[in-house]
Design a protein around this motif. Structure first.
Motif, PDB file in Angstrom:
ATOM      1  N   ASN A 362      -9.165 -18.160  31.466  1.00  0.00           N
ATOM      2  CA  ASN A 362      -8.901 -19.589  31.337  1.00  0.00           C
ATOM      3  C   ASN A 362      -8.023 -19.789  30.105  1.00  0.00           C
ATOM      4  OD1 ASN A 362      -8.871 -22.332  31.240  1.00  0.00           O
ATOM      5  ND2 ASN A 362     -11.080 -22.602  31.076  1.00  0.00           N
ATOM      6  N   TYR A 363      -6.744 -20.014  30.321  1.00  0.00           N
ATOM      7  CA  TYR A 363      -5.780 -20.067  29.224  1.00  0.00           C
ATOM      8  C   TYR A 363      -5.378 -21.493  28.834  1.00  0.00           C
ATOM      9  CZ  TYR A 363      -5.318 -15.354  31.125  1.00  0.00           C
ATOM     10  OH  TYR A 363      -5.578 -14.105  31.609  1.00  0.00           O
ATOM     11  N   ASP A 364      -5.761 -22.483  29.624  1.00  0.00           N
ATOM     12  CA  ASP A 364      -5.190 -23.817  29.452  1.00  0.00           C
ATOM     13  C   ASP A 364      -5.507 -24.435  28.092  1.00  0.00           C
ATOM     14  OD1 ASP A 364      -4.094 -23.582  31.931  1.00  0.00           O
ATOM     15  OD2 ASP A 364      -5.526 -24.886  32.945  1.00  0.00           O
ATOM     16  N   THR A 365      -6.748 -24.312  27.645  1.00  0.00           N
ATOM     17  CA  THR A 365      -7.106 -24.880  26.341  1.00  0.00           C
ATOM     18  C   THR A 365      -6.303 -24.230  25.225  1.00  0.00           C
ATOM     19  OG1 THR A 365      -9.354 -25.359  27.105  1.00  0.00           O
ATOM     20  CG2 THR A 365      -8.995 -25.295  24.735  1.00  0.00           C
ATOM     21  N   LEU A 366      -6.167 -22.913  25.318  1.00  0.00           N
ATOM     22  CA  LEU A 366      -5.411 -22.187  24.303  1.00  0.00           C
ATOM     23  C   LEU A 366      -3.928 -22.535  24.368  1.00  0.00           C
ATOM     24  CD1 LEU A 366      -6.050 -20.209  22.054  1.00  0.00           C
ATOM     25  CD2 LEU A 366      -5.610 -18.328  23.644  1.00  0.00           C
ATOM     26  N   ILE A 367      -3.418 -22.761  25.561  1.00  0.00           N
ATOM     27  CA  ILE A 367      -2.015 -23.157  25.712  1.00  0.00           C
ATOM     28  C   ILE A 367      -1.756 -24.484  24.999  1.00  0.00           C
ATOM     29  CG2 ILE A 367      -0.364 -24.070  27.408  1.00  0.00           C
ATOM     30  CD1 ILE A 367      -1.272 -21.835  29.295  1.00  0.00           C
ATOM     31  N   LYS A 368      -2.653 -25.448  25.161  1.00  0.00           N
ATOM     32  CA  LYS A 368      -2.491 -26.747  24.501  1.00  0.00           C
ATOM     33  C   LYS A 368      -2.450 -26.591  22.985  1.00  0.00           C
ATOM     34  CE  LYS A 368      -4.794 -29.478  28.109  1.00  0.00           C
ATOM     35  NZ  LYS A 368      -5.980 -30.311  28.434  1.00  0.00           N
ATOM     36  N   PHE A 380      -1.257 -15.202  20.432  1.00  0.00           N
ATOM     37  CA  PHE A 380      -1.922 -15.848  21.563  1.00  0.00           C
ATOM     38  C   PHE A 380      -2.888 -14.870  22.237  1.00  0.00           C
ATOM     39  CE2 PHE A 380      -2.529 -17.318  25.850  1.00  0.00           C
ATOM     40  CZ  PHE A 380      -2.482 -18.698  25.772  1.00  0.00           C
ATOM     41  N   GLU A 381      -2.413 -13.675  22.513  1.00  0.00           N
ATOM     42  CA  GLU A 381      -3.243 -12.675  23.183  1.00  0.00           C
ATOM     43  C   GLU A 381      -4.422 -12.277  22.310  1.00  0.00           C
ATOM     44  OE1 GLU A 381      -2.400  -8.971  26.074  1.00  0.00           O
ATOM     45  OE2 GLU A 381      -1.505  -8.769  24.084  1.00  0.00           O
ATOM     46  N   GLN A 382      -4.189 -12.124  21.021  1.00  0.00           N
ATOM     47  CA  GLN A 382      -5.265 -11.748  20.117  1.00  0.00           C
ATOM     48  C   GLN A 382      -6.351 -12.822  20.076  1.00  0.00           C
ATOM     49  OE1 GLN A 382      -3.928 -10.827  16.155  1.00  0.00           O
ATOM     50  NE2 GLN A 382      -5.982 -10.685  15.322  1.00  0.00           N
ATOM     51  N   THR A 383      -5.942 -14.077  20.018  1.00  0.00           N
ATOM     52  CA  THR A 383      -6.912 -15.183  20.001  1.00  0.00           C
ATOM     53  C   THR A 383      -7.721 -15.218  21.285  1.00  0.00           C
ATOM     54  OG1 THR A 383      -5.402 -16.479  18.604  1.00  0.00           O
ATOM     55  CG2 THR A 383      -7.177 -17.674  19.713  1.00  0.00           C
ATOM     56  N   TYR A 384      -7.035 -15.012  22.415  1.00  0.00           N
ATOM     57  CA  TYR A 384      -7.734 -14.998  23.702  1.00  0.00           C
ATOM     58  C   TYR A 384      -8.750 -13.853  23.763  1.00  0.00           C
ATOM     59  CZ  TYR A 384      -8.543 -14.117  28.657  1.00  0.00           C
ATOM     60  OH  TYR A 384      -9.139 -13.866  29.870  1.00  0.00           O
ATOM     61  N   ILE A 403       2.289 -13.921  33.417  1.00  0.00           N
ATOM     62  CA  ILE A 403       3.132 -14.690  34.330  1.00  0.00           C
ATOM     63  C   ILE A 403       2.714 -16.161  34.325  1.00  0.00           C
ATOM     64  CG2 ILE A 403       3.745 -14.995  36.756  1.00  0.00           C
ATOM     65  CD1 ILE A 403       5.050 -12.611  35.351  1.00  0.00           C
ATOM     66  N   TYR A 404       1.418 -16.416  34.250  1.00  0.00           N
ATOM     67  CA  TYR A 404       0.944 -17.804  34.182  1.00  0.00           C
ATOM     68  C   TYR A 404       1.439 -18.469  32.899  1.00  0.00           C
ATOM     69  CZ  TYR A 404      -2.199 -21.813  34.070  1.00  0.00           C
ATOM     70  OH  TYR A 404      -2.702 -23.089  34.017  1.00  0.00           O
ATOM     71  N   LEU A 405       1.423 -17.726  31.811  1.00  0.00           N
ATOM     72  CA  LEU A 405       1.908 -18.285  30.552  1.00  0.00           C
ATOM     73  C   LEU A 405       3.385 -18.632  30.637  1.00  0.00           C
ATOM     74  CD1 LEU A 405       0.137 -15.949  27.960  1.00  0.00           C
ATOM     75  CD2 LEU A 405      -0.767 -17.938  29.165  1.00  0.00           C
ATOM     76  N   LEU A 406       4.162 -17.766  31.272  1.00  0.00           N
ATOM     77  CA  LEU A 406       5.583 -18.063  31.473  1.00  0.00           C
ATOM     78  C   LEU A 406       5.767 -19.299  32.339  1.00  0.00           C
ATOM     79  CD1 LEU A 406       6.962 -14.452  32.076  1.00  0.00           C
ATOM     80  CD2 LEU A 406       7.534 -15.932  30.148  1.00  0.00           C
ATOM     81  N   ASN A 407       4.973 -19.377  33.411  1.00  0.00           N
ATOM     82  CA  ASN A 407       5.087 -20.531  34.310  1.00  0.00           C
ATOM     83  C   ASN A 407       4.745 -21.838  33.593  1.00  0.00           C
ATOM     84  OD1 ASN A 407       5.987 -19.422  36.728  1.00  0.00           O
ATOM     85  ND2 ASN A 407       3.939 -18.737  37.293  1.00  0.00           N
ATOM     86  N   GLN A 408       3.719 -21.797  32.747  1.00  0.00           N
ATOM     87  CA  GLN A 408       3.342 -23.012  32.030  1.00  0.00           C
ATOM     88  C   GLN A 408       4.411 -23.425  31.020  1.00  0.00           C
ATOM     89  OE1 GLN A 408       0.631 -25.129  32.685  1.00  0.00           O
ATOM     90  NE2 GLN A 408       0.869 -23.818  34.471  1.00  0.00           N
ATOM     91  N   ALA A 409       5.053 -22.437  30.387  1.00  0.00           N
ATOM     92  CA  ALA A 409       6.172 -22.772  29.501  1.00  0.00           C
ATOM     93  C   ALA A 409       7.302 -23.418  30.293  1.00  0.00           C
ATOM     94  CB  ALA A 409       6.655 -21.518  28.789  1.00  0.00           C
ATOM     95  N   VAL A 411       6.927 -25.105  33.187  1.00  0.00           N
ATOM     96  CA  VAL A 411       6.478 -26.436  33.596  1.00  0.00           C
ATOM     97  C   VAL A 411       6.643 -27.443  32.457  1.00  0.00           C
ATOM     98  CG1 VAL A 411       4.425 -27.777  34.201  1.00  0.00           C
ATOM     99  CG2 VAL A 411       4.885 -25.618  35.379  1.00  0.00           C
ATOM    100  N   GLN A 412       6.359 -27.001  31.244  1.00  0.00           N
ATOM    101  CA  GLN A 412       6.465 -27.874  30.077  1.00  0.00           C
ATOM    102  C   GLN A 412       7.895 -27.944  29.533  1.00  0.00           C
ATOM    103  OE1 GLN A 412       3.567 -26.714  27.111  1.00  0.00           O
ATOM    104  NE2 GLN A 412       1.944 -26.463  28.638  1.00  0.00           N
ATOM    105  N   ASN A 413       8.787 -27.205  30.182  1.00  0.00           N
ATOM    106  CA  ASN A 413      10.181 -27.125  29.725  1.00  0.00           C
ATOM    107  C   ASN A 413      10.258 -26.657  28.273  1.00  0.00           C
ATOM    108  OD1 ASN A 413      12.955 -27.301  30.271  1.00  0.00           O
ATOM    109  ND2 ASN A 413      13.097 -29.311  29.321  1.00  0.00           N
ATOM    110  N   ASN A 414       9.368 -25.752  27.929  1.00  0.00           N
ATOM    111  CA  ASN A 414       9.302 -25.227  26.571  1.00  0.00           C
ATOM    112  C   ASN A 414      10.102 -23.927  26.507  1.00  0.00           C
ATOM    113  OD1 ASN A 414       8.544 -24.203  24.025  1.00  0.00           O
ATOM    114  ND2 ASN A 414       6.547 -25.219  24.155  1.00  0.00           N
ATOM    115  N   VAL A 415      11.391 -24.061  26.265  1.00  0.00           N
ATOM    116  CA  VAL A 415      12.289 -22.906  26.247  1.00  0.00           C
ATOM    117  C   VAL A 415      11.929 -21.955  25.114  1.00  0.00           C
ATOM    118  CG1 VAL A 415      14.695 -22.174  26.021  1.00  0.00           C
ATOM    119  CG2 VAL A 415      14.138 -24.264  27.284  1.00  0.00           C
ATOM    120  N   PHE A 416      11.504 -22.516  23.985  1.00  0.00           N
ATOM    121  CA  PHE A 416      11.167 -21.684  22.827  1.00  0.00           C
ATOM    122  C   PHE A 416      10.040 -20.710  23.154  1.00  0.00           C
ATOM    123  CE2 PHE A 416       8.441 -21.023  19.097  1.00  0.00           C
ATOM    124  CZ  PHE A 416       9.333 -20.360  18.265  1.00  0.00           C
ATOM    125  N   VAL A 417       8.932 -21.242  23.680  1.00  0.00           N
ATOM    126  CA  VAL A 417       7.790 -20.379  24.000  1.00  0.00           C
ATOM    127  C   VAL A 417       8.158 -19.396  25.093  1.00  0.00           C
ATOM    128  CG1 VAL A 417       5.480 -20.347  25.027  1.00  0.00           C
ATOM    129  CG2 VAL A 417       6.016 -21.971  23.206  1.00  0.00           C
TER     130      VAL A 417
END
Length: 552
Positions: A362-368, A380-384, A403-409, A411-417
């Motif tokens: 479950n990565y969503d909380t950490l993504i926020k 990010f991986e270490q915290t998870y 891959i989910y992390l890439l997809n969420q970046a 979706v958020q149009n977060n080019v940096f991440v």
């Protein structure tokens, strides 16, 4: 070429070379006449050619081969062609067989071949039974049913799920858990792999009958005298017995239904650190004790799931009460089912187990929290991972869920991440170039996508060769439609032809088709066309009729 469908966008194991070692592969077959071939991701496995490496016949229904292999390995079994892939016991149909670490012996059983009609099937789960002698019950042997994950490894740590009423509740529990933890080797498991222990009854009335509140000297908050004895047996003997014999993570869950549901709810309320998760089904609340006291004494560091049925009279009052409460802790969940008393476990166990392990993957909380200007994938991986170790006692990398992390970046149009993730993945060589190209291209990161394609031309990985061949038209679309550079695509294919001359036919045809479609002057057109006509063989890209169109 069926195998290509299994490697185009499936994320393969990272290419970690740990040296070659000898492995004997033994295969049980359904027919005495079966000739068995192995084909996989390295030369000794036939480089994905389905009729190159044949196993030896050592008995009517047994084939065997000894190979020098570099792990991890990925392979299939066939009868010499892709139309006759093996359906292998315990391997999802048409999936590659993946072995991450060296094994001296591999034993596989072919249930049938894909070109044979299915005439029978089997779904079975094996488990061991051990017997515990308790100091609390002299002269009794209590059966313990023990279900281990496939490929149980004593070097790994596993959460343990304990099931009361083992003779009744164990089978539906391991059925649910086996589904949720399936395909761990492919990273597709919903929960971490678990050990499941079924605690059978010797005398259920003695051990699990609730405190009815009839004895004024025994508060409803307490177990009966006999129930307390069983409670001590579980805490002091059964849990340590399992912990001393198996590789456990320290995270324990206890499941109970009906009277055992009352029992496990009292276990939750007692001050002890043995059980981190409680699943209580069909809980009868005598004298409304739980309604009056549960929320006063809830545990912030423990999970509690209660399932109740709309047709489960008397056993659904407490569950309904909890579900009506506002602002329940996130670690308490009450859920109603269209079920009576007997049907409730089968209706609710799937949800209950997923709730206990809801923080796994479950990565969503950490993504926020982490998708900001200070983001790094390593952090990010270490915290998870630290979160998983703290809660479940297991070390589990993010792996291909990146891959989910890439997809969420995206979706958020977060080019940096998005680019930070890929920057770090490039250094680790974890993801295949094709996968990184696909996502960079999808997010319109053209320069990065183009870089990955040219890196693929430099790759020595046989998987990159096969993936490149299979996705040639995707690259054509990229160069022509996105970059508007058809001439560069032609040069790109020419370079691929020099690297992998075995595909000269397909690459020449692709160049010819591009030249004609884009109306490009090409001096070698007739030379390439004659080559294709003279050297034609069946392939994935064109037929002889297509050549005629190019000649018109």
């Amino acid at each position: 070429m069926k195998k290509l469908t299994s490697i185009l966008f499936i994320l393969l194991l990272p290419t970690l070379l740990i040296g070659q070692s000898s492995t004997t592969i033994t295969v049980s077959v359904p027919n005495a006449s079966d000739e068995v071939y192995i084909t996989g991701n390295q030369k000794s496995l036939g480089d994905w050619k389905p009729n190159k490496v044949m196993l030896n016949k050592v008995a009517d229904l047994k084939r065997e081969i000894q190979l020098e292999l570099t792990f991890p390995i990925e392979f299939k079994l066939t009868r010499g062609n892709w139309e006759s892939e093996a359906i292998v016991e315990d391997i999802e149909q048409f999936s590659n067989i993946i072995i991450s670490e060296h094994q001296d012996q591999l034993h596989l059983t072919v249930e049938r071949w894909s070109d044979e009609k299915m005439t029978k099937g089997r779904y079975s789960l094996k488990y061991d039974v051990e017997y515990l002698t308790s100091k609390h019950y002299p002269g009794e042997e209590r059966p313990l049913r023990i279900f281990l994950p496939k490929g149980y490894n004593s070097n790994k740590k596993y959460p343990v799920v304990y099931v009361l009423d083992g003779e009744a509740l164990f089978d539906p529990t391991i059925g649910s858990i086996s589904i949720l933890q399936a395909n761990t080797n492919m990273g597709s498991n919903v929960i971490p792999e678990c050990i499941v222990v079924g605690i059978d009854n010797i005398d259920r009335g003695r051990d699990l009958s609730p405190n009815w509140g009839m004895d004024k000297n025994l508060p409803v908050s307490e177990f009966t005298t006999e129930g307390d004895l069983f409670y001590q047996c579980v805490l002091e003997e059964i849990v340590p017995y399992i912990s001393n014999r198996y590789s456990v993570s320290g995270h324990n869950t206890l499941i109970g239904h009906s009277d055992a549901g009352n029992f496990v709810t009292k276990v939750y309320l007692k001050d002890q650190d043995v059980f981190d998760g409680i699943i209580a089904l069909s809980v009868n609340d005598f004298q409304s004790y739980f309604q009056q006291n549960f929320l006063k004494h809830k545990k912030e560091n423990k999970d509690y799931f209660i399932g109740y049925g709309n047709k489960d009279d008397e056993f659904n009052v407490f569950g309904a009460y909890l579900e009506q409460q506002k602002d329940l802790s996130e670690n308490i969940l009450s859920k109603k089912y269209n079920a009576d008393h007997i049907a409730l476990p089968n209706s609710s166990l799937f949800d209950a187990i997923k709730f206990i392990f809801r923080d796994f993957k479950n990565y969503d909380t950490l993504i926020k929290k982490e998708y900001n200007e200070s983001f790094t994938y390593k952090k990010f991986e270490q915290t998870y991972e630290e979160g998983l170790i703290k809660k479940y006692g297991i070390a589990q990398p993010i792996a291909y869920d990146v891959i989910y992390l890439l997809n969420q970046a995206h979706v958020q149009n977060n080019v940096f991440v998005f680019n930070k993730i890929l920057d770090e993945l490039e250094q680790s060589h974890f993801l295949q170039l094709q996968v990184m190209f696909f996502y960079a291209n999808d997010f319109n990161q053209k320069d990065r996508a183009k870089k990955y394609l040219y890196q693929m031309l430099e790759s020595k990985d046989v998987n990159d060769k096969m993936i490149f061949y299979a996705n040639l038209y995707q690259y054509k679309e990229f160069f022509i439609d996105k970059l508007n550079k058809p001439n560069e695509f032609i040069d790109f294919v020419e370079a691929a032809k020099k690297k992998w001359p075995e595909y000269t036919l397909e690459y020449n045809y692709t160049i010819l088709k591009t030249v004609k479609e884009q109306n490009i002057k090409f001096d070698k057109y007739q030379k390439y066309l004659k080559f294709c006509q003279k050297n034609f063989y069946e392939n994935r890209y064109f037929k002889q009729e297509d050549l005629k169109e190019l000649g018109d």
